[in-house]
Motif scaffolding. Sequence first.
Motif, short mmCIF file in Angstrom:
data_model
loop_
_atom_site.label_atom_id
_atom_site.label_comp_id
_atom_site.label_asym_id
_atom_site.label_seq_id
_atom_site.Cartn_x
_atom_site.Cartn_y
_atom_site.Cartn_z
N TYR A 115 0.41 -1.42 0.01
CA TYR A 115 0.07 -0.02 0.28
C TYR A 115 0.43 1.53 0.43
N GLN A 116 0.41 2.08 -0.96
CA GLN A 116 2.24 3.00 -1.32
C GLN A 116 0.71 3.69 -1.84
N GLY A 117 0.49 5.10 -0.38
CA GLY A 117 0.10 6.65 -0.93
C GLY A 117 0.94 7.74 -0.90
N ASN A 118 1.99 7.30 -0.63
CA ASN A 118 2.92 8.24 -1.32
C ASN A 118 4.08 8.28 -3.05
N HIS A 119 4.42 9.49 -3.89
CA HIS A 119 4.82 9.27 -4.45
C HIS A 119 6.30 9.51 -5.15
N ASP A 120 6.89 9.54 -3.69
CA ASP A 120 8.50 9.41 -3.86
C ASP A 120 8.88 8.42 -2.89
N HIS A 121 8.46 6.94 -3.13
CA HIS A 121 9.25 5.89 -2.60
C HIS A 121 10.46 5.36 -4.05
N ILE A 122 11.46 4.99 -3.90
CA ILE A 122 11.88 4.14 -4.68
C ILE A 122 12.93 3.15 -4.56
N PHE A 123 12.11 2.10 -5.42
CA PHE A 123 12.94 0.50 -4.72
C PHE A 123 14.29 1.08 -5.42
N PHE A 124 15.14 0.57 -3.42
CA PHE A 124 16.93 1.20 -3.83
C PHE A 124 17.48 -0.49 -3.54
N ASN A 125 16.74 -1.63 -3.59
CA ASN A 125 17.09 -2.64 -2.75
C ASN A 125 18.20 -3.49 -4.41
N TYR A 206 3.13 3.46 2.60
CA TYR A 206 4.19 2.87 2.06
C TYR A 206 4.67 1.48 3.20
N ASN A 207 3.54 0.74 3.65
CA ASN A 207 3.92 -0.20 4.08
C ASN A 207 3.07 -1.33 3.49
N ILE A 208 3.83 -3.00 3.59
CA ILE A 208 3.44 -3.58 3.09
C ILE A 208 2.42 -4.59 4.02
N ILE A 209 1.00 -4.52 3.59
CA ILE A 209 -0.14 -4.91 4.66
C ILE A 209 -0.99 -5.89 4.59
N THR A 210 -1.62 -6.65 5.21
CA THR A 210 -2.55 -7.86 4.87
C THR A 210 -3.97 -7.19 4.83
N LYS A 211 -4.33 -8.13 3.71
CA LYS A 211 -5.97 -7.66 3.23
C LYS A 211 -6.97 -7.69 4.99
N ASP A 212 -6.55 -8.56 5.26
CA ASP A 212 -7.26 -8.63 7.21
C ASP A 212 -7.23 -7.45 7.18
N LEU A 213 -6.40 -6.62 6.87
CA LEU A 213 -5.40 -5.18 8.10
C LEU A 213 -6.65 -4.25 7.05
N TYR A 214 -6.14 -4.20 5.59
CA TYR A 214 -6.95 -3.08 5.03
C TYR A 214 -8.93 -3.41 5.69
N HIS A 215 -8.99 -4.04 5.25
CA HIS A 215 -10.99 -4.56 6.18
C HIS A 215 -11.26 -3.62 6.78
#
Length: 411
Positions: A115-125, A206-215
């Motif tokens: 879930y990303q609500g920001n426009h400015d986080h770059i995958f850097f791995n 900007y985190n990964i969440i579960t569908k249960d948490l979203y609900h």
Amino acid sequence: MVLLFNVFITHKSANGGFWTTQNVSYDRGNLSTPNKIDVVKYALSSTAKSYPWKRAIIKVELDSEFSSEKEKADLEAFIREEFKDTELFFFNVRNKFQEDWIETYDLINDDFIYYQGNHDHIFFNASNEYLKNIVDEIRQDSDYKYKTIVTSHWCEIVRAAKCGYIKPYWLGDSPQHDQYYPTQFHKNYNEKDNFVTFDGSAFDSYNIITKDLYHNWFLEGDWNVLSVKKSIFPTGRLELPRTEGVGIVGMNELKNTFLKIPTPIQKMYVPYEEVFRHFDGHFHQKISNDICPAIDIPVGYFEKQMKIRYGYDDYKEGWTNINPKNDHYYAFDKTGTDYKFTLNDLPYIWKDRIVEVDSNPDISDEEMVQYRLKSILETIYNDSRYNQHINESIKDKILNQYLKRYPEFSL
């Protein structure tokens, strides 16, 4: 896993000028300030390559300053090209009302959501497999319904994983003073092989969440029962486009204070490697551009004409300068380097865009690795308020994780 990218692109302050009112300087140092459209393109281009997405739900709404039909069409075409190998649902309006979030829920076809609500986080791995491996392991880690994987602001969350955030003055009780000590250590802190876990709450978008948490967040409780003044929201209805809020109300306040529906404790996971990097740095947590700097879009990135200059003391314009031995970052001091990577851990998203690498023939590989590891530790041990609360064991786990790229070396 499903990608949910929900943003509004504007040059106006998203939080009503909060940093200015708190006398906090927005700090990109010596770096340019790119057009927001280019930043969101960089973020989405990198995110597309970060994980083998089951589905991508991308909602990008443009403010009036960007809203020409050509700009909209160009951006959509760019996004469709970047996600051409992914089932894509694209919208040019972002979620704002509860029914928007409910409609999106029906599109989510996996138990995990980035879930990303920001426009400015770059995958850097450096690897396109790292995030997948972490997510796969965490899926199996426990049966707990409300899991959250912290994917960005790594240098902040690693140092606070045990003791919690020690608030700077603009987030503390007093407007004049920083907190000096932890106020609440995290419960069930546990350092596992590939990540640290603890119990907590995080509403950052900007985190990964579960569908249960979203609900739980978006579908439980009726936002429309709340009386909202039009002086706050002109629609007369509660608007929540980002869970941490945009200067008015966030998910925490909405559920716990207004609706009286307690949000669940989350099982938090922090990987031992950085996954995404915030484009504008970490000034809001008192981490300077000489520690973990703001970043720029590399010259030649979009054209796939990047040139890497590695291990040199001087700075060369038109190139991405990388030298872990340099004392400074360019964002802080123009004698500094852009990044302190080694060639083994360049961001994965750069690798098919590099046309030339100029590597200093006089460097020592072992020395460069040592200084690279030193730079990682400096991003963590950067505040005396936190340092004493960072376990030696987590430091070793982080260093050993990064050393996996250098099998010829060990601690």
